[in-house]
Scaffold this motif. Structure first.
Motif, short mmCIF file in Angstrom:
data_model
loop_
_atom_site.label_atom_id
_atom_site.label_comp_id
_atom_site.label_asym_id
_atom_site.label_seq_id
_atom_site.Cartn_x
_atom_site.Cartn_y
_atom_site.Cartn_z
N ASP A 97 7.72 -0.52 -1.39
CA ASP A 97 6.90 0.52 -2.01
C ASP A 97 7.70 1.25 -3.08
O ASP A 97 8.84 0.87 -3.38
CB ASP A 97 6.32 1.47 -0.95
CG ASP A 97 7.27 2.54 -0.47
OD1 ASP A 97 8.50 2.44 -0.70
OD2 ASP A 97 6.79 3.51 0.14
N LYS A 98 7.13 2.29 -3.65
CA LYS A 98 7.80 2.98 -4.76
C LYS A 98 9.11 3.64 -4.34
O LYS A 98 9.95 3.94 -5.18
CB LYS A 98 6.86 3.99 -5.41
CG LYS A 98 6.64 5.26 -4.64
CD LYS A 98 5.74 6.20 -5.41
CE LYS A 98 5.97 7.63 -4.98
NZ LYS A 98 5.27 8.56 -5.87
N ASN A 99 9.29 3.87 -3.02
CA ASN A 99 10.51 4.47 -2.50
C ASN A 99 11.47 3.43 -1.93
O ASN A 99 12.39 3.77 -1.20
CB ASN A 99 10.17 5.51 -1.43
CG ASN A 99 9.32 6.62 -2.00
OD1 ASN A 99 9.65 7.19 -3.04
ND2 ASN A 99 8.21 6.92 -1.36
N LYS A 100 11.21 2.15 -2.24
CA LYS A 100 12.05 1.02 -1.79
C LYS A 100 11.98 0.79 -0.29
O LYS A 100 12.90 0.25 0.30
CB LYS A 100 13.51 1.19 -2.23
CG LYS A 100 13.71 1.46 -3.70
CD LYS A 100 13.36 0.27 -4.54
CE LYS A 100 13.71 0.51 -6.00
NZ LYS A 100 12.63 0.32 -6.90
N LYS B 41 9.93 3.75 -15.72
CA LYS B 41 8.81 4.57 -15.25
C LYS B 41 7.61 4.37 -16.15
O LYS B 41 7.73 4.23 -17.36
CB LYS B 41 9.20 6.05 -15.23
CG LYS B 41 10.31 6.36 -14.26
CD LYS B 41 10.59 7.83 -14.21
CE LYS B 41 11.68 8.10 -13.19
NZ LYS B 41 11.96 9.51 -13.05
N GLN C 262 1.31 0.49 -7.91
CA GLN C 262 2.49 1.00 -7.22
C GLN C 262 2.08 1.53 -5.84
O GLN C 262 1.45 2.58 -5.74
CB GLN C 262 3.11 2.11 -8.05
CG GLN C 262 4.36 2.70 -7.46
CD GLN C 262 4.90 3.78 -8.37
OE1 GLN C 262 4.22 4.77 -8.63
NE2 GLN C 262 6.10 3.59 -8.85
N GLU D 229 2.65 3.25 -2.10
CA GLU D 229 3.53 4.20 -1.43
C GLU D 229 3.10 4.26 0.03
O GLU D 229 1.94 4.56 0.33
CB GLU D 229 3.42 5.59 -2.05
CG GLU D 229 4.27 6.61 -1.32
CD GLU D 229 4.13 8.01 -1.88
OE1 GLU D 229 5.00 8.84 -1.57
OE2 GLU D 229 3.17 8.28 -2.62
#
Length: 135
Positions: free
Chosen positions: A50-53, A77, A120, A122
């Motif tokens: 996800d966008k936070n790895k 970004k 993306q 999350e």
């Protein structure tokens, strides 16, 4: 060519354990006890972060944002065009891919391909530990 990483996590009714190699399977699989399938729920890593790895697994509840592919707002970004309804990641046996299924069923599912390109995800929870998000 990179090999796809095959990982699972297992829900035992209280906690998750990760299975990342063949040796860890023996803790969950007793060939003499066919009821092990009723005791544990296996969820596969879908091969995406996800966008936070964070690794995305079946049963994760995610929020998806569509990114503007033509406009960068900084290094790596992109501007967010829209954010979709929260949904659950599930395997679709008909299309043979992972799907993002909106919880309120507002429209068509987003396929694995769309999760990879221009969207993306999350992770905001999972179906076991965060059932309140399913409402």
């Amino acid at each position: 060519m990179n090999n796809r990483v095959i990982k699972f996590r297992v829900w035992d009714g209280k906690n998750f354990d990760k299975l990342e190699n063949h040796n860890s399977w023996s803790a969950f699989w007793d060939r003499n006890d066919p009821s092990y399938e009723d005791k544990f729920i296996f969820q596969q890593f879908v091969g995406l972060l996800d966008k936070n790895k964070k690794e995305i697994y079946e049963g994760d509840i995610v929020r998806i944002s569509e990114l503007d592919r033509n406009q960068n707002i900084g290094p790596g970004k992109r501007r967010i065009l829209q954010t979709f309804e929260k949904g659950i990641i599930t395997w679709n046996a008909t299309t043979l891919c992972y799907m993002y299924n909106p919880i309120r069923k507002l429209g068509a599912n987003i396929s694995y391909q769309m999760l990879c390109y221009g969207y993306q995800p999350e992770i905001i929870g999972n179906i076991f530990e965060n059932s309140e998000l399913l409402k």
